[in-house]
Design a protein around this motif. Structure first.
Motif, short mmCIF file in Angstrom:
data_model
loop_
_atom_site.label_atom_id
_atom_site.label_comp_id
_atom_site.label_asym_id
_atom_site.label_seq_id
_atom_site.Cartn_x
_atom_site.Cartn_y
_atom_site.Cartn_z
N VAL A 1 -77.39 -113.79 -92.05
CA VAL A 1 -78.67 -113.21 -92.46
C VAL A 1 -78.59 -111.69 -92.64
N SER A 2 -77.39 -111.13 -92.55
CA SER A 2 -77.24 -109.69 -92.80
C SER A 2 -77.75 -109.34 -94.19
N GLN A 3 -78.37 -108.18 -94.30
CA GLN A 3 -79.13 -107.88 -95.51
C GLN A 3 -78.65 -106.66 -96.27
N SER A 4 -78.00 -105.75 -95.55
CA SER A 4 -77.61 -104.49 -96.18
C SER A 4 -76.20 -104.14 -95.74
N PHE A 5 -75.46 -103.52 -96.67
CA PHE A 5 -74.03 -103.33 -96.44
C PHE A 5 -73.64 -101.93 -96.90
N PHE A 6 -72.78 -101.30 -96.11
CA PHE A 6 -72.46 -99.90 -96.36
C PHE A 6 -70.96 -99.65 -96.19
N TRP A 7 -70.48 -98.67 -96.94
CA TRP A 7 -69.14 -98.14 -96.73
C TRP A 7 -69.25 -96.67 -96.36
N TYR A 8 -68.59 -96.34 -95.26
CA TYR A 8 -68.52 -94.96 -94.82
C TYR A 8 -67.05 -94.51 -94.88
N ARG A 9 -66.88 -93.24 -95.17
CA ARG A 9 -65.55 -92.63 -95.14
C ARG A 9 -65.51 -91.67 -93.95
N GLN A 10 -64.42 -91.74 -93.18
CA GLN A 10 -64.29 -90.86 -92.02
C GLN A 10 -62.91 -90.21 -92.05
N TYR A 11 -62.91 -88.90 -92.24
CA TYR A 11 -61.68 -88.14 -92.12
C TYR A 11 -61.37 -87.92 -90.65
N SER A 12 -60.11 -87.75 -90.35
CA SER A 12 -59.67 -87.61 -88.97
C SER A 12 -60.40 -86.46 -88.28
N GLY A 13 -61.01 -86.75 -87.16
CA GLY A 13 -61.71 -85.74 -86.38
C GLY A 13 -63.09 -85.38 -86.90
N LYS A 14 -63.54 -86.09 -87.93
CA LYS A 14 -64.84 -85.79 -88.53
C LYS A 14 -65.81 -86.96 -88.34
N PRO B 1 -68.58 -89.95 -89.77
CA PRO B 1 -68.65 -90.84 -90.92
C PRO B 1 -69.59 -90.30 -91.99
N GLU B 2 -69.17 -90.49 -93.23
CA GLU B 2 -69.93 -90.03 -94.38
C GLU B 2 -70.26 -91.24 -95.24
N LEU B 3 -71.53 -91.46 -95.52
CA LEU B 3 -71.95 -92.61 -96.33
C LEU B 3 -71.51 -92.41 -97.77
N ILE B 4 -70.75 -93.38 -98.32
CA ILE B 4 -70.31 -93.25 -99.70
C ILE B 4 -70.89 -94.34 -100.60
N MET B 5 -71.20 -95.50 -100.05
CA MET B 5 -71.76 -96.57 -100.89
C MET B 5 -72.68 -97.44 -100.05
N SER B 6 -73.74 -97.94 -100.67
CA SER B 6 -74.59 -98.96 -100.07
C SER B 6 -74.79 -100.06 -101.11
N ILE B 7 -74.88 -101.29 -100.65
CA ILE B 7 -75.09 -102.40 -101.57
C ILE B 7 -75.96 -103.44 -100.87
N TYR B 8 -76.93 -103.99 -101.64
CA TYR B 8 -77.92 -104.86 -101.02
C TYR B 8 -77.96 -106.26 -101.64
N SER B 9 -77.44 -106.39 -102.89
CA SER B 9 -77.52 -107.69 -103.55
C SER B 9 -76.15 -108.08 -104.08
N ASN B 10 -75.97 -109.37 -104.31
CA ASN B 10 -74.69 -109.88 -104.79
C ASN B 10 -74.27 -109.21 -106.08
N GLY B 11 -72.95 -109.02 -106.23
CA GLY B 11 -72.44 -108.44 -107.45
C GLY B 11 -71.74 -107.13 -107.20
N ALA C 1 -58.18 -91.39 -95.78
CA ALA C 1 -59.18 -91.37 -94.71
C ALA C 1 -59.28 -92.78 -94.15
N THR C 2 -60.12 -92.94 -93.15
CA THR C 2 -60.44 -94.28 -92.65
C THR C 2 -61.77 -94.70 -93.26
N TYR C 3 -61.81 -95.91 -93.80
CA TYR C 3 -63.02 -96.42 -94.44
C TYR C 3 -63.65 -97.48 -93.54
N LEU C 4 -64.91 -97.24 -93.21
CA LEU C 4 -65.63 -98.11 -92.28
C LEU C 4 -66.63 -98.95 -93.05
#
Lengths: 114, 113
Positions: free
Chosen positions: B29-42, B44-54, B85-88
């Protein structure tokens, strides 16, 4: 356009002392979230607060940890009687409303317990 | 117990290549999905959000969501060393008056010049 602010950025405490971490959300954001990141681990949710209310503290350790978000001033995460295992990066994030779940993170507080 | 799984990597790609990062989640039932980028020692920075298929494209980034397969991915085209970076991957489940983000442990990306 100030983002989420956290202070201090680095905090060193000896075992048994208290740590107080502060977070000021993005202006206009009324929802604050605290996360902990242990070395080489992912971000773990701790607590979700709105002004004067704790909404969800399911990720908060039952003892020694507390959080508040008063009507005026920053949100505070308080850790009493710190132990070495509390050493981690603590991040605060904010969002404008609960139904808009994009969260924006502050720079974090890196806590080191000696 | 809601879980988000990612390969820890490191994922190594040459400069200019496409980097493909994958994420699966357990809560249907999860509804919203995000990708964060995190540089070492920094942080998380939001880079993308997606809510619907596709697919959703933003510059060099494309997020893909398949709710039936409980799968989210992030493609980075024309990868640059600065993308290292590390992508979360993060999944938001909103229930009633509350919700929170569940994060994967992240995939470490290394882009070689």
């Amino acid at each position: 356009n100030a983002g989420v602010m956290q202070n201090p950025r680095h905090l060193v405490r000896r075992r048994g002392q208290e740590a107080r971490l502060r977070c000021s959300p993005v202006k206009g954001h009324s929802h604050v979230y605290w996360y902990r990141q242990l070395p080489e681990e992912g971000l773990k949710f701790m607590v979700y607060l709105q002004k004067e209310n704790i909404i969800d503290e399911s990720g908060m350790p039952k003892e020694r940890f507390s959080a508040e978000f008063p009507k005026e001033g920053p949100s505070i995460l308080r850790i009493q009687q710190v132990v070495r295992g509390d050493s981690a990066a603590y991040f605060c994030a904010s969002s404008p409303v609960a139904t808009q779940p994009e969260q924006f993170f502050g720079p974090g507080t890196r806590l080191t317990v000696l | 117990q809601k879980e988000v799984e990612q390969n820890s990597g490191p994922l190594s790609v040459p400069e200019g290549a496409i980097a493909s990062l994958n994420c699966t989640y357990s809560d249907r039932v999860s509804q919203s999905f995000f990708w964060y980028r995190q540089y070492s020692g920094k942080s998380p920075e939001l880079i993308m959000s997606i809510y619907s298929n596709g697919d959703k494209e933003d510059g060099r980034f494309t997020a893909q969501l398949n709710k039936a397969s409980q799968y989210v991915s992030l493609l980075i085209r024309d990868s640059q060393p600065s993308d290292s970076a590390t992508y979360l991957c993060a999944v938001f489940h909103y229930g009633g008056s509350q919700g929170n983000l569940i994060f994967g442990k992240g995939t470490k990306l290394s882009v070689k010049p």
